[in-house]
Design a protein around this motif. Structure first.
Motif, PDB file in Angstrom:
ATOM      1  N   CYS A  28       0.842  -1.201   0.000  1.00  0.00           N
ATOM      2  CA  CYS A  28       0.000   0.000   0.000  1.00  0.00           C
ATOM      3  C   CYS A  28       0.875   1.248   0.000  1.00  0.00           C
ATOM      4  CB  CYS A  28      -0.912   0.008   1.223  1.00  0.00           C
ATOM      5  SG  CYS A  28      -2.278  -1.167   1.092  1.00  0.00           S
ATOM      6  N   LYS A  29       2.001   1.159   0.719  1.00  0.00           N
ATOM      7  CA  LYS A  29       2.914   2.312   0.750  1.00  0.00           C
ATOM      8  C   LYS A  29       3.555   2.542  -0.617  1.00  0.00           C
ATOM      9  CE  LYS A  29       3.753   2.248   5.672  1.00  0.00           C
ATOM     10  NZ  LYS A  29       4.333   1.377   6.688  1.00  0.00           N
ATOM     11  N   GLU A  32       1.007   4.312  -2.618  1.00  0.00           N
ATOM     12  CA  GLU A  32       0.900   5.719  -2.247  1.00  0.00           C
ATOM     13  C   GLU A  32       2.178   6.501  -2.523  1.00  0.00           C
ATOM     14  OE1 GLU A  32      -0.131   5.400   1.863  1.00  0.00           O
ATOM     15  OE2 GLU A  32      -2.069   4.470   1.397  1.00  0.00           O
TER      16      GLU A  32
END
Lengths: 214, 171
Positions: A28-29, A32
């Protein structure tokens, strides 16, 4: 962030749980942009990066941007898109690496070899004599065993696919061998990702993703 | 040459579900009990030859079959694997998505040994891959926002022809 007890986690709503998983998820990082990754493809729903510990050079990880753990949690239109993208990226990998083949690989669940809490589809360029492995053993199955398995699975197939077949191809009217009576798949079959949350029916899938909350 | 998968489709042996384009079958050479296949009805040797709309449908059917295996066999996990080409271990000349039920301590071993490449190698690969990936999207998927499956003509590149040639060597 305060230490969470098992009790805390148990009391969380699915939304809170997902938010927590997302917060701790490396992938997820990457999505993002908070962690650097070697991105090779990106669109509104998916991201593809190079695996930093590849099975072979050019090993790609294709992931949905949304944090899900296993494929059955992905909305069906995106499952379809994932299929098309994996074909395209496989083609790209063949060309870029001058490979002689590719292995497309998905693991749903720990026992299947899943290591990350974020669903990943692997595209692994292959060449003669590489040592990547991933070879499926082939055994013989007797006619009666195959028949038994088919009989076992068919009721579940009918439940998951609805009584009629043809799950996704809108432009292709199709007459199935049996019961051509109605053409709408059951709502259950339409949204496997949603049906598992409220009901207790999908206990197995709950178990599969359970390790991710530990 | 007769294709065993084509024959299995035609004779309706071990068929679990079928649509106009896609058929799910009990694997004739299973890795473990419960191993099933999703194949295009039309004979294609490798996934790259299968039209996009059909590949999308294969993935959808494969995913639902994963759920079928979870529910029907009570397995703890599933693998979905497409061996694409001989070096990938493809053993039949008809492309297939394999769905394999997994349980703790089963006999299936499909994991690889991770490698470590240096930064330079990785950067070079990243560059080439990005270039190919960007070309691909434009050629094959002109309208990415549309949900409807696209109809398209398949064009085979040289690489794919190589793959095909090698697959034809499969007895």
């Amino acid at each position: 962030m305060p230490e969470l007890t098992e009790e805390d986690i148990k009391n969380m709503s699915p939304e809170e749980l997902r938010a927590l998983q997302k917060e701790q998820c490396v992938f997820c990082k990457m999505v993002e942009g908070k962690i650097q990754a070697r991105k090779v493809f990106e669109d509104e729903n998916f991201l593809a990066v190079l695996d930093i510990n590849p099975a072979t050079p050019g090993h790609i990880l294709l992931m949905p941007k949304e944090h899900i753990s296993i494929l059955p949690q992905l909305p069906e239109p995106l499952v379809q898109k994932l299929g098309v993208l994996s074909k395209h990226l496989s083609q790209a990998a063949l060309k870029a690496m001058k490979a002689e083949g590719t292995t497309i690989f998905v693991a749903n669940g720990l026992v299947a070899g899943q290591r990350a809490a974020h669903f990943l589809l692997h595209i692994i360029p292959r060449k003669e004599g590489d040592d990547a492995g991933i070879t499926l053993e082939e055994t013989d199955i007797s006619e009666s065993d195959a028949q038994k398995l088919q009989d076992n699975l068919l009721p579940f197939v009918h439940r998951v696919f609805g009584s009629q077949k043809a799950p996704t191809s809108p432009a292709t009217p199709h007459s199935p061998p049996a019961s051509p009576s109605q053409s709408t798949p059951s709502p259950k079959a339409e949204k496997p990702a949603e049906k598992q949350k409220p009901a207790k029916k999908m206990t197995n899938l709950d178990e599969v993703t359970e390790f991710l909350t530990k | 040459m007769t294709c065993e998968i084509c024959q299995q489709i035609e004779k309706k042996i071990g068929v679990l579900i079928e649509t106009k384009e896609v058929v799910a079958l009990i694997a004739p050479k299973p890795a473990v009990t419960g191993h099933v296949l999703v194949v295009p009805r039309e004979h294609h040797a490798i996934l790259e030859q299968v039209p996009d709309a059909v590949v999308g449908q294969m993935m959808t059917v494969a995913n639902r079959l994963s759920i079928v295996l979870f529910e029907g066999l009570g397995c703890q996990g599933t693998n979905m694997i497409v061996p694409n080409g001989i070096p990938a271990g493809q053993s039949a000349p008809h492309t297939a998505m394999h769905i394999i039920p997994r349980n703790e301590n089963d006999e299936v071993n499909v994991l690889w040994k991770p490698k470590q490449l240096n930064e330079e190698e990785m950067s070079a690969i990243e560059l080439k891959m990005k270039e190919e990936a960007s070309k691909m999207g434009k050629k094959e998927e002109p309208a990415p926002k549309k949900e409807a499956p696209k109809q398209e003509v398949l064009q085979l590149s040289d690489e794919e022809n190589y793959l095909l040639k090698s697959l034809k060597r499969i007895p």
